[in-house]
Scaffold this active site. Sequence first.
Site, PDB file in Angstrom:
ATOM      1  N   GLY A   1      -9.005  27.425  38.298  1.00 24.38           N
ATOM      2  CA  GLY A   1      -8.671  28.215  37.121  1.00 24.38           C
ATOM      3  C   GLY A   1      -8.091  27.383  36.004  1.00 24.38           C
TER       4      GLY A   1
ATOM      5  N   LYS B   1       9.164  30.593  16.854  1.00 24.96           N
ATOM      6  CA  LYS B   1       8.170  31.141  15.929  1.00 24.96           C
ATOM      7  C   LYS B   1       8.075  32.649  16.157  1.00 24.96           C
ATOM      8  CE  LYS B   1       4.778  30.164  13.014  1.00 24.96           C
ATOM      9  NZ  LYS B   1       5.413  30.876  11.946  1.00 24.96           N
TER      10      LYS B   1
ATOM     11  N   CYS C   1       1.596  34.323  32.238  1.00 20.37           N
ATOM     12  CA  CYS C   1       2.751  33.970  33.074  1.00 20.37           C
ATOM     13  C   CYS C   1       4.119  34.509  32.656  1.00 20.37           C
ATOM     14  CB  CYS C   1       2.807  32.466  33.230  1.00 20.37           C
ATOM     15  SG  CYS C   1       1.396  31.891  34.185  1.00 20.37           S
TER      16      CYS C   1
ATOM     17  N   ARG D   1      -5.199  37.053  28.689  1.00 21.67           N
ATOM     18  CA  ARG D   1      -4.310  37.781  29.601  1.00 21.67           C
ATOM     19  C   ARG D   1      -2.994  38.160  28.914  1.00 21.67           C
ATOM     20  NH1 ARG D   1      -4.860  33.910  34.838  1.00 21.67           N
ATOM     21  NH2 ARG D   1      -4.908  32.343  33.190  1.00 21.67           N
TER      22      ARG D   1
ATOM     23  N   LYS E   1      10.796  26.449  38.041  1.00 22.16           N
ATOM     24  CA  LYS E   1       9.602  26.887  37.306  1.00 22.16           C
ATOM     25  C   LYS E   1       9.814  28.285  36.721  1.00 22.16           C
ATOM     26  CE  LYS E   1       5.613  27.562  35.720  1.00 22.16           C
ATOM     27  NZ  LYS E   1       5.146  26.951  34.494  1.00 22.16           N
TER      28      LYS E   1
ATOM     29  N   ALA F   1       0.961  24.225  28.916  1.00 26.25           N
ATOM     30  CA  ALA F   1       0.733  25.452  28.155  1.00 26.25           C
ATOM     31  C   ALA F   1      -0.734  25.468  27.756  1.00 26.25           C
ATOM     32  CB  ALA F   1       1.632  25.500  26.928  1.00 26.25           C
ATOM     33  N   GLU F   2      -1.327  26.636  27.736  1.00 27.44           N
ATOM     34  CA  GLU F   2      -2.733  26.726  27.368  1.00 27.44           C
ATOM     35  C   GLU F   2      -2.904  26.376  25.892  1.00 27.44           C
ATOM     36  OE1 GLU F   2      -4.606  30.325  28.822  1.00 27.44           O
ATOM     37  OE2 GLU F   2      -3.494  30.124  30.690  1.00 27.44           O
TER      38      GLU F   2
ATOM     39  N   GLU G   1       3.549  23.596  37.737  1.00 34.92           N
ATOM     40  CA  GLU G   1       2.872  23.084  36.543  1.00 34.92           C
ATOM     41  C   GLU G   1       3.517  23.667  35.287  1.00 34.92           C
ATOM     42  OE1 GLU G   1       0.622  20.608  36.216  1.00 34.92           O
ATOM     43  OE2 GLU G   1       1.316  21.027  34.196  1.00 34.92           O
TER      44      GLU G   1
ATOM     45  N   LYS H   1      -2.927  33.276  22.223  1.00 34.27           N
ATOM     46  CA  LYS H   1      -2.458  32.237  21.301  1.00 34.27           C
ATOM     47  C   LYS H   1      -3.685  31.464  20.853  1.00 34.27           C
ATOM     48  CE  LYS H   1      -0.554  28.463  23.222  1.00 34.27           C
ATOM     49  NZ  LYS H   1       0.133  27.527  24.143  1.00 34.27           N
TER      50      LYS H   1
HETATM   51  P1  NAD Z   1      -6.604  31.578  37.448  1.00 31.98           P
HETATM   52  O1  NAD Z   1      -6.716  33.008  37.789  1.00 31.98           O
HETATM   53  O2  NAD Z   1      -7.217  31.061  36.184  1.00 31.98           O
HETATM   54  O3  NAD Z   1      -7.245  30.715  38.645  1.00 31.98           O
HETATM   55  C1  NAD Z   1      -6.975  30.918  39.990  1.00 31.98           C
HETATM   56  C2  NAD Z   1      -8.268  30.689  40.786  1.00 31.98           C
HETATM   57  O4  NAD Z   1      -7.952  30.757  42.183  1.00 31.98           O
HETATM   58  C3  NAD Z   1      -9.335  31.756  40.544  1.00 31.98           C
HETATM   59  O5  NAD Z   1     -10.516  31.148  40.050  1.00 31.98           O
HETATM   60  C4  NAD Z   1      -9.546  32.401  41.927  1.00 31.98           C
HETATM   61  O6  NAD Z   1     -10.894  32.746  42.195  1.00 31.98           O
HETATM   62  C5  NAD Z   1      -9.088  31.288  42.854  1.00 31.98           C
HETATM   63  N1  NAD Z   1      -8.694  31.775  44.175  1.00 31.98           N
HETATM   64  C6  NAD Z   1      -7.860  32.802  44.485  1.00 31.98           C
HETATM   65  N2  NAD Z   1      -7.724  32.907  45.819  1.00 31.98           N
HETATM   66  C7  NAD Z   1      -8.484  31.934  46.367  1.00 31.98           C
HETATM   67  C8  NAD Z   1      -8.728  31.522  47.698  1.00 31.98           C
HETATM   68  N3  NAD Z   1      -8.140  32.145  48.728  1.00 31.98           N
HETATM   69  N4  NAD Z   1      -9.555  30.497  47.914  1.00 31.98           N
HETATM   70  C9  NAD Z   1     -10.145  29.850  46.873  1.00 31.98           C
HETATM   71  N5  NAD Z   1      -9.942  30.178  45.585  1.00 31.98           N
HETATM   72  C10 NAD Z   1      -9.114  31.209  45.339  1.00 31.98           C
HETATM   73  O7  NAD Z   1      -5.073  31.227  37.499  1.00 31.98           O
HETATM   74  P2  NAD Z   1      -4.300  30.066  36.693  1.00 31.98           P
HETATM   75  O8  NAD Z   1      -4.007  30.504  35.308  1.00 31.98           O
HETATM   76  O9  NAD Z   1      -4.993  28.767  36.937  1.00 31.98           O
HETATM   77  O10 NAD Z   1      -2.904  30.078  37.469  1.00 31.98           O
HETATM   78  C11 NAD Z   1      -2.783  29.588  38.783  1.00 31.98           C
HETATM   79  C12 NAD Z   1      -1.317  29.478  39.130  1.00 31.98           C
HETATM   80  O11 NAD Z   1      -0.690  28.532  38.258  1.00 31.98           O
HETATM   81  C13 NAD Z   1      -0.522  30.783  38.961  1.00 31.98           C
HETATM   82  O12 NAD Z   1       0.453  30.835  39.961  1.00 31.98           O
HETATM   83  C14 NAD Z   1       0.123  30.622  37.606  1.00 31.98           C
HETATM   84  O13 NAD Z   1       1.325  31.349  37.526  1.00 31.98           O
HETATM   85  C15 NAD Z   1       0.407  29.150  37.561  1.00 31.98           C
HETATM   86  N6  NAD Z   1       0.468  28.559  36.209  1.00 31.98           N
HETATM   87  C16 NAD Z   1      -0.446  28.919  35.259  1.00 31.98           C
HETATM   88  C17 NAD Z   1      -0.410  28.316  34.006  1.00 31.98           C
HETATM   89  C18 NAD Z   1      -1.393  28.668  32.926  1.00 31.98           C
HETATM   90  O14 NAD Z   1      -1.227  28.181  31.812  1.00 31.98           O
HETATM   91  N7  NAD Z   1      -2.403  29.483  33.176  1.00 31.98           N
HETATM   92  C19 NAD Z   1       0.527  27.315  33.747  1.00 31.98           C
HETATM   93  C20 NAD Z   1       1.433  26.965  34.747  1.00 31.98           C
HETATM   94  C21 NAD Z   1       1.376  27.593  35.978  1.00 31.98           C
HETATM   95  C1  UGA Z   2       3.798  28.992  29.059  1.00 30.21           C
HETATM   96  C2  UGA Z   2       4.782  27.819  29.080  1.00 30.21           C
HETATM   97  O1  UGA Z   2       4.940  27.326  27.747  1.00 30.21           O
HETATM   98  C3  UGA Z   2       4.282  26.699  29.984  1.00 30.21           C
HETATM   99  O2  UGA Z   2       5.260  25.670  30.066  1.00 30.21           O
HETATM  100  C4  UGA Z   2       4.027  27.269  31.376  1.00 30.21           C
HETATM  101  O3  UGA Z   2       3.485  26.264  32.215  1.00 30.21           O
HETATM  102  C5  UGA Z   2       3.041  28.414  31.273  1.00 30.21           C
HETATM  103  O4  UGA Z   2       3.580  29.429  30.397  1.00 30.21           O
HETATM  104  C6  UGA Z   2       2.803  29.098  32.584  1.00 30.21           C
HETATM  105  O5  UGA Z   2       3.604  29.020  33.484  1.00 30.21           O
HETATM  106  O6  UGA Z   2       1.747  29.738  32.610  1.00 30.21           O
HETATM  107  P1  UGA Z   2       1.504  29.509  27.833  1.00 30.21           P
HETATM  108  O7  UGA Z   2       1.770  30.896  28.258  1.00 30.21           O
HETATM  109  O8  UGA Z   2       0.183  28.907  28.122  1.00 30.21           O
HETATM  110  O9  UGA Z   2       2.582  28.516  28.487  1.00 30.21           O
HETATM  111  O10 UGA Z   2       1.719  29.368  26.258  1.00 30.21           O
HETATM  112  P2  UGA Z   2       3.022  29.315  25.320  1.00 30.21           P
HETATM  113  O11 UGA Z   2       2.794  28.279  24.302  1.00 30.21           O
HETATM  114  O12 UGA Z   2       4.261  29.222  26.096  1.00 30.21           O
HETATM  115  O13 UGA Z   2       2.963  30.717  24.591  1.00 30.21           O
HETATM  116  C7  UGA Z   2       3.219  31.918  25.288  1.00 30.21           C
HETATM  117  C8  UGA Z   2       3.240  33.068  24.320  1.00 30.21           C
HETATM  118  O14 UGA Z   2       4.415  33.013  23.494  1.00 30.21           O
HETATM  119  C9  UGA Z   2       2.058  33.086  23.350  1.00 30.21           C
HETATM  120  O15 UGA Z   2       1.616  34.403  23.160  1.00 30.21           O
HETATM  121  C10 UGA Z   2       2.636  32.513  22.072  1.00 30.21           C
HETATM  122  O16 UGA Z   2       1.938  32.939  20.932  1.00 30.21           O
HETATM  123  C11 UGA Z   2       4.046  33.058  22.134  1.00 30.21           C
HETATM  124  N1  UGA Z   2       5.008  32.250  21.353  1.00 30.21           N
HETATM  125  C12 UGA Z   2       5.287  30.980  21.718  1.00 30.21           C
HETATM  126  C13 UGA Z   2       5.650  32.823  20.273  1.00 30.21           C
HETATM  127  O17 UGA Z   2       5.412  33.994  19.935  1.00 30.21           O
HETATM  128  N2  UGA Z   2       6.561  32.077  19.568  1.00 30.21           N
HETATM  129  C14 UGA Z   2       6.843  30.795  19.906  1.00 30.21           C
HETATM  130  O18 UGA Z   2       7.692  30.170  19.214  1.00 30.21           O
HETATM  131  C15 UGA Z   2       6.196  30.241  21.012  1.00 30.21           C
END
Ligand code: NAD
Ligand code: UGA
Length: 467
Positions: free
Chosen positions: A15, A272, A281, A351, A225, A168-169, A165, A344
């Site tokens: 993912g 912001k 998240c 999501r 985290k 940020a996206e 991790e 963003k």
């Molecule tokens: P995501 O939904 O994009 O990806 C997860 C993937 O895992 C999916 O493609 C799903 O099909 C796969 N999966 C689920 N169960 C499985 C299994 N049993 N075997 C094989 N594949 C399986 O999720 P994500 O955004 O990558 O987030 C993953 C984790 O990282 C979450 O816990 C999230 O909180 C954390 N995280 C996300 C971000 C972010 O920016 N998206 C940043 C930091 C941490």
């Molecule tokens: C956030 C954290 O920044 C990451 O460190 C973390 O790894 C990640 O969650 C996670 O655990 O999934 P992300 O959600 O990808 O990252 O993006 P952010 O830049 O944090 O923005 C989150 C939301 O807050 C967005 O909707 C953004 O527009 C909003 N935002 C952010 C504001 O409205 N104001 C700000 O000043 C900053």
Amino acid sequence: MNFNSIKNICCIGAGYVGGPTMAVIAEKCPEIKITVVDVNEERIKAWNDNNLDNLPIYEPGLKEIVQKTRGKNLFFSTDIDKGIKEADMIFISVNTPTKTYGKGKGMAADLKFIELCARKIAEVSTESKIIVEKSTIPVRTAQTIKSILDNVGTGVKYHILSNPEFLAEGTAIDDLHNPDRVLIGGDHDSKEGQDALDTLTSIYEKWVPRERILQTNVWSSELSKLTANAFLAQRVSSINAMTALCEKTGADIEELARAVGTDTRIGNKFLKPSVGFGGSCFNKDILNLVYICKSLNLNEVASYWEQVLLINDYQKYRFADNIITTLYNTVTDKKIAFLGWAFKKNTNDTRESAAIYVADYLIEDKANIYVYDPKVEHPKMIRDLNELNTRDSSINESSLSPVDDPYLAVKDAHAVAILTEWDEFIEYDWEKIFSIMKKPAFVFDGRNILDSKKLTKIGFKVYQIGK
Ligand code: NAD
Ligand code: UGA
């Protein structure tokens, strides 16, 4: 184990985290073979697509790295058993969404995918492995994984590390290349535990300065985290709470943010103002934190963090409500153009995007919404709305029209609402937009990216957050 003993890494979950993180490890450690596995065949197919514009995730800089590494030391596969069996180190990077059923419904993290991974690893492994929790999970999840591996396994030895991790996206590749810190939690008290910690450290050391790699115990790492995300979301809710007060008092939120943020103790990042934070998240991790606190009978701590979410909901509602009030208390049958649907800029991820909730509120008042977003696929927008289960999906389909051309979205619209801060929106021909909109032409800038003076001069009635 040490760095040289790691020849094969498997990452379960292709993912937003698994894909980019493994691409960067593959780029920086060409001597290690990395296989990213997933149950989702479509996703794996997209990761293997010859046309790199079809990768399942849009992140600036990602496709260039995938181009360099894919087929050399980076592989994407649905053969999970093989990936696990071959690996010396396994990253678990699966989703941990909020539970939608049963105990903890609507709050706790759903750990069923984590458990399935642990059971699968226990079932197919024949040799010792380091297991790395990459997913965001409740504190003490490592204990669950250990218990499954020890009890279901076939006597194979495992070392469990927590390595949350922080990317940020939209900036994932920069964040991975140049992280503020890498956090690794493990068992310092045993030699084998310390070896596992040092092995993962040595991988990151290939490109991250050693002083930025923090080793802690597992529970501190897991809880750090959730805490980091809670603090970040809290800053956004804090500044957004002040936007409401600015609007009532004549203070300007941008001036306020600058005045407050120049205090080096407070800092100027993440201040912001916006229509509300989204993303996969912040919401889920704070709900999870609140749930953990409540489970431990720490009700005051739970209420404290819950407020961050309540303010965020209030901000989304306030923005939508202001559109209705300003458009003479009704948007029924009016055309509203949304610029942006992603949560963003620079991502195709939607999501928890504020746009979904604002649209839902306006559709309830029978508005017709036309949406343009440079990266989000059209069916995804309708699916996002349907997932709220507010009304019959046929009404969503007739009320929300995704379009490919921003000028088509704004043509004959009563109002334009900026929901995502895409740079291109700033560059649009706003004189042309004014000429093709209904009058009075309203702009609701939910990200404060537009030049309100310039727009007012053109003739728009402009509303920005906290002004
Ligand atoms: P995501 O939904 O994009 O990806 C997860 C993937 O895992 C999916 O493609 C799903 O099909 C796969 N999966 C689920 N169960 C499985 C299994 N049993 N075997 C094989 N594949 C399986 O999720 P994500 O955004 O990558 O987030 C993953 C984790 O990282 C979450 O816990 C999230 O909180 C954390 N995280 C996300 C971000 C972010 O920016 N998206 C940043 C930091 C941490
Ligand atoms: C956030 C954290 O920044 C990451 O460190 C973390 O790894 C990640 O969650 C996670 O655990 O999934 P992300 O959600 O990808 O990252 O993006 P952010 O830049 O944090 O923005 C989150 C939301 O807050 C967005 O909707 C953004 O527009 C909003 N935002 C952010 C504001 O409205 N104001 C700000 O000043 C900053």
